[in-house]
Scaffold this motif. Sequence first.
Motif, mmCIF file in Angstrom:
data_model
loop_
_atom_site.group_PDB
_atom_site.id
_atom_site.type_symbol
_atom_site.label_atom_id
_atom_site.label_comp_id
_atom_site.label_asym_id
_atom_site.label_seq_id
_atom_site.Cartn_x
_atom_site.Cartn_y
_atom_site.Cartn_z
ATOM 1 N N GLN A 47 15.321 15.654 14.405
ATOM 2 C CA GLN A 47 16.139 14.733 13.608
ATOM 3 C C GLN A 47 16.370 13.452 14.400
ATOM 4 O O GLN A 47 16.562 13.493 15.620
ATOM 5 C CB GLN A 47 17.515 15.333 13.288
ATOM 6 C CG GLN A 47 17.537 16.335 12.155
ATOM 7 C CD GLN A 47 17.370 15.736 10.774
ATOM 8 O OE1 GLN A 47 17.056 16.451 9.831
ATOM 9 N NE2 GLN A 47 17.588 14.446 10.649
ATOM 10 N N LEU B 236 23.934 22.165 8.062
ATOM 11 C CA LEU B 236 24.117 20.799 7.593
ATOM 12 C C LEU B 236 25.437 20.641 6.849
ATOM 13 O O LEU B 236 26.213 19.725 7.126
ATOM 14 C CB LEU B 236 22.952 20.389 6.688
ATOM 15 C CG LEU B 236 23.055 18.989 6.068
ATOM 16 C CD1 LEU B 236 23.136 17.911 7.139
ATOM 17 C CD2 LEU B 236 21.881 18.723 5.129
ATOM 18 N N ILE C 264 24.329 9.918 6.661
ATOM 19 C CA ILE C 264 24.030 11.187 6.004
ATOM 20 C C ILE C 264 24.499 11.199 4.548
ATOM 21 O O ILE C 264 23.995 11.977 3.733
ATOM 22 C CB ILE C 264 24.656 12.357 6.792
ATOM 23 C CG1 ILE C 264 24.075 13.700 6.354
ATOM 24 C CG2 ILE C 264 26.170 12.362 6.650
ATOM 25 C CD1 ILE C 264 22.634 13.903 6.718
ATOM 26 N N MET D 256 21.801 18.834 13.560
ATOM 27 C CA MET D 256 22.838 18.462 12.602
ATOM 28 C C MET D 256 23.816 17.464 13.223
ATOM 29 O O MET D 256 24.304 16.553 12.547
ATOM 30 C CB MET D 256 23.577 19.699 12.114
ATOM 31 C CG MET D 256 22.658 20.759 11.535
ATOM 32 S SD MET D 256 21.487 20.117 10.297
ATOM 33 C CE MET D 256 20.150 21.289 10.463
ATOM 34 N N ALA E 106 21.381 16.451 1.630
ATOM 35 C CA ALA E 106 22.830 16.638 1.563
ATOM 36 C C ALA E 106 23.338 16.499 0.135
ATOM 37 O O ALA E 106 24.204 17.271 -0.315
ATOM 38 C CB ALA E 106 23.526 15.627 2.479
ATOM 39 N N TYR F 244 19.501 23.798 6.383
ATOM 40 C CA TYR F 244 19.688 22.602 5.563
ATOM 41 C C TYR F 244 20.216 22.886 4.162
ATOM 42 O O TYR F 244 20.340 21.969 3.367
ATOM 43 C CB TYR F 244 18.359 21.851 5.451
ATOM 44 C CG TYR F 244 17.921 21.160 6.718
ATOM 45 C CD1 TYR F 244 18.399 19.895 7.033
ATOM 46 C CD2 TYR F 244 17.034 21.758 7.599
ATOM 47 C CE1 TYR F 244 17.996 19.237 8.188
ATOM 48 C CE2 TYR F 244 16.627 21.116 8.761
ATOM 49 C CZ TYR F 244 17.108 19.852 9.054
ATOM 50 O OH TYR F 244 16.711 19.214 10.196
ATOM 51 N N ALA G 167 21.923 14.230 12.870
ATOM 52 C CA ALA G 167 21.863 13.720 11.500
ATOM 53 C C ALA G 167 23.206 13.195 11.025
ATOM 54 O O ALA G 167 23.260 12.223 10.255
ATOM 55 C CB ALA G 167 21.370 14.826 10.558
ATOM 56 N N CYS G 168 24.296 13.825 11.459
ATOM 57 C CA CYS G 168 25.627 13.449 10.974
ATOM 58 C C CYS G 168 26.307 12.370 11.815
ATOM 59 O O CYS G 168 27.458 12.009 11.544
ATOM 60 C CB CYS G 168 26.517 14.689 10.894
ATOM 61 S SG CYS G 168 25.987 15.854 9.610
#
Length: 746
Positions: A301, A570, A309, A512, A315, A496, A515-516
């Motif tokens: 990621q 996620l 995100i 994660m 998401a 995910y 990504a966040c």
Amino acid sequence: MSQAILEGTRVISLCSGIAGSAAGLQLGEAGAEVVMVEPPDNPARKQPALFAVLNRGKRSVVLSLENTADRQQLQQLLASADVLLHDFTPAQAQAHGLADEQLAADFPRLVISAIGGWPQRHALANDIPHETLILARLGLLDEQPAHRSGPAFIRMPFANWLACWLCVIGVMARLLARQRDGKGGIAHTSLAQAALVPMTMHWNRAETPTAAFAKGLDKHIPIPLHRCADGHWLHVHYSPDKSPWMAAALSELGETEVARLNGLWPPSHVAPNFGANRAIIATRPAQEWVEHFWQHDVAAQIAAPFGDIYFDEQARVNGYVVEVDDVQLGKTLQPGAAWKVHPPARTGASAPLMGEGNAALLDALVEIQPTQSQDGPAPLPPLHGLKVLDLGAYLAGPFACMLLADLGAEVIKVEAPKGDAMRRLERIFSGTQRGKLGVALQLGDRQTGPAVEALARWADVVHHNMRLPAARKLKVDYDSLKALNPQLLYCHVSAYGASGPRADWPGFDQLMQAACGWEVEQGGEGQAPMWLRFGVGDFFAGLSSLYALLLGLYERNRTGVGQMVSSSLLGATLLSMSEAVMLEDGSLTPVAHMDANQTGLSDDHRMYQCSDAWLVVVALQEDEALRLRTLTDGQPDAYFSGLSRQVALDELARRRIPAQPVLEAQMDAFLDSPEHAAAGLHAHYGHEVYGDMQQIGAFWDFGDLPLSLHRPPPALGQHTRQVLESLGIAGSELDHLVSTGLAALS
């Protein structure tokens, strides 16, 4: 629409912090009516984005607990309630007429969950319940690596989010025990216990440790966060060496140059060619790399900015991002429910205006009628009698099942005869396995089918975090096991989420966090991103899956019908971003950023280095901040650097400025502490390999209901014969499985 699982359940929330408010959100989205009782000058409303998320769907009643008449109205509200949430210290609860003993006498069916700073039996129970102060005192700021030497401030309020999940799990366990016993009681947890959740991986001691157990996992091991050609950073989990671009580049470099590049870095336990990978990844843009890795089943990621995100398709399609029309902020994108059950979670409407429920709720109250407490059967752990089959590996699945064992369930862990993949990291493995019976059995083989079927018929619950295509291949997917056991509750933790283009992709906590936006935020302004070492995504996911599982169990008790429930890394990590929401114009509400030196968020909330050691100040009230500025003459770094830590702490205490020492190297000190032991934070047992073993203890206090903390983590195959023969597998058949390598005994 079918009845929500907790419909008809009333929750009274007296919480001002993230943990308790978020716990109310979780209960509300499972169908409970949540009444937030707030003071006339509620400081939580000064953080509009966080308030909007944590309080959506709730009803507001304004009461001042300093006022006798208002306290009487609160008592009448409690008479109508099933659950009380509060985040008062024991002294504050006593002053407000909310001491456990009095509540139990007045409302015998009420479930009471307090989220303090420390456990109520701890010597520090009445200290200021602020996360940063607690992390400093526990020594956890020293467990996080920084760009420099020494401890690091931790940007994510992870203990609050873990405490939210511990709270709702405790509440559900108490509600299930109430169905059994006919009475309520306490289900307390604390920020300190929540902060210790990830330390189960690291803070373990043994009388006769192996070399691998004694080594543990050093915080300075390099993490594969690599800078790409465009300046963006990419987090890659496990070795990318077999992907075509990486394999070709390694070959072109040649063995000598690869070895030289690798030698520039300490060895990595996840990437044998860490240094060469780093040099090669620097030659292409991040998006090109991540798309290439995804095409070839390499988990990766990009370390994204906080808020990006909200626009992620994965998401959105799983409901981890929801649209809410907030009365104050307008149309927003907010974190959605992190778990899936049936009937499904219901996203609440706008957070309430202050006091909008006063008239309707308070006018409907009736006089409190005295209730007689009835003696029930001998107290049993909350989940006594529940039978759990743990098919998980790594962290999220096994940790959730360990907590089921703590709560009294009988848990059988099934792993391959060669062992769970995490067994090589022995201390980490042990931190997620206590309380279980260990069976070493090869899944998916025709010869082991009868044993697996017997286990599935035995179980009330199956829990795992393998990818679903693998579960189907091994014939332990929901449809296969439901055919054997129609009432089965089947709980799955994915990376995910169950839908969308990445539904079956590999994923890990680190990805994660990337990504966040948490890796960018933990790095500090202008610095390289950094992984938060505490594995928070795994623990968020494991705990949220346990909440979903207990909701499913509560529903099955009503309907007699089993189901599949789930959570994901996620979804659970995205929920921790609730301090910021996306507005209709596409802008993100402001968030506080950590300084480049990774010491804190402002002069009033940060670590300071004294002449001999570090301390942390949390002066969040206006009067506290003013006293700090006066004390330091507006030059706090210069002030503290000229004093020893103890002198500085004494002066801060004299001026009533909240502060704590930033303790370092605390594992042994924690496990030696009589204060922690007295509060139930230690667990001891004898282990087949390690001898006397000491680990982190209880995550809840249920008062009259005991926890089950007596069984050590199992050695590989320790209970294979005991378990399988008890389920009707003949000894001769088991011996055959062992001889063919399809089962193992310790």
